[in-house]
Design a protein around this motif. Structure first.
Motif, short mmCIF file in Angstrom:
data_model
loop_
_atom_site.label_atom_id
_atom_site.label_comp_id
_atom_site.label_asym_id
_atom_site.label_seq_id
_atom_site.Cartn_x
_atom_site.Cartn_y
_atom_site.Cartn_z
N THR A 89 0.84 -1.20 0.00
CA THR A 89 0.00 0.00 0.00
C THR A 89 0.87 1.25 0.00
O THR A 89 0.56 2.23 -0.70
N ASN A 90 1.96 1.23 0.76
CA ASN A 90 2.87 2.38 0.78
C ASN A 90 3.48 2.62 -0.60
O ASN A 90 3.60 3.76 -1.04
N VAL A 91 3.86 1.55 -1.29
CA VAL A 91 4.41 1.68 -2.64
C VAL A 91 3.36 2.30 -3.56
O VAL A 91 3.65 3.24 -4.32
N LYS A 92 2.13 1.78 -3.49
CA LYS A 92 1.06 2.32 -4.34
C LYS A 92 0.78 3.78 -3.99
O LYS A 92 0.53 4.60 -4.88
N MET A 93 0.81 4.11 -2.69
CA MET A 93 0.57 5.50 -2.29
C MET A 93 1.66 6.41 -2.85
O MET A 93 1.36 7.52 -3.32
N ASN A 94 2.91 5.96 -2.82
CA ASN A 94 3.99 6.77 -3.37
C ASN A 94 3.80 6.97 -4.87
O ASN A 94 4.03 8.08 -5.39
N GLU A 95 3.37 5.91 -5.57
CA GLU A 95 3.09 6.04 -7.00
C GLU A 95 1.96 7.03 -7.23
O GLU A 95 2.02 7.87 -8.14
N MET A 96 0.92 6.94 -6.40
CA MET A 96 -0.22 7.86 -6.54
C MET A 96 0.20 9.30 -6.26
O MET A 96 -0.25 10.23 -6.94
N ILE A 97 1.08 9.48 -5.27
CA ILE A 97 1.56 10.83 -4.95
C ILE A 97 2.32 11.40 -6.14
O ILE A 97 2.14 12.58 -6.48
N GLU A 98 3.16 10.56 -6.77
CA GLU A 98 3.89 11.02 -7.95
C GLU A 98 2.93 11.40 -9.06
O GLU A 98 3.09 12.45 -9.71
N LYS A 99 1.93 10.54 -9.29
CA LYS A 99 0.95 10.83 -10.35
C LYS A 99 0.16 12.10 -10.02
O LYS A 99 -0.11 12.91 -10.90
#
Length: 147
Positions: A89-99
């Motif tokens: 979830t943290n990895v996905k959140m970081n990806e979402m933050i970048e997007k």
């Protein structure tokens, strides 16, 4: 000799009394030993009963220990799954933050573009004014053409 025999007889009587006294004491001791033997038998039964209860308790403790160990293992597995899920979830959140950062930049650019368009776009008032002017010029041209 008679004296000696009397003396021996007295001693024998004295010994007889002592033997009777000892016999009574032995009877008393025998009764006490018998009573103690009964008490020991009762204690032995109680100890046997307690031993059985301890065996039962030991079995229950072993069963509970096995259950607890199994539950702890299951909880450990669930915690490991939770840790992996949180990491993913943290990895996905970081990806979402970048997007979202990219989207924010594009939104800021779009807002600037809209602001530029607003500045350069014609308003309704301007369109009405130009429409009025075109109509006036069209009439003037028509009048000039018809003269």
């Amino acid at each position: 000799m008679e004296k000696v025999l009397n003396l021996i007889l007295n001693k024998l009587e004295s010994l007889d009394h002592k033997v009777d006294f000892m016999d009574k004491r032995l009877d008393t001791l025998d009764q006490k030993v018998s009573s103690m033997d009964k008490r020991l038998d009762a204690l032995d039964q109680k100890v046997s009963s307690m031993d059985k209860r301890l065996d039962t308790l030991d079995q229950k403790v072993n069963f509970m220990d096995k259950r607890l160990t199994a539950d702890l293992k299951r909880h450990e597995d669930l915690i490991q799954q939770l840790i992996h899920s949180v990491a993913a979830t943290n990895v996905k959140m970081n990806e979402m933050i970048e997007k979202l950062s990219v989207i924010d930049v594009k939104a800021d650019q779009a807002i600037e573009g809209v602001a530029d368009l607003k500045e350069s776009a014609i308003s309704r008032h301007d369109l009405a004014y130009y429409d009025q002017k075109i109509s006036e010029h069209s009439r003037q041209i028509y009048k000039l053409n018809n003269q």
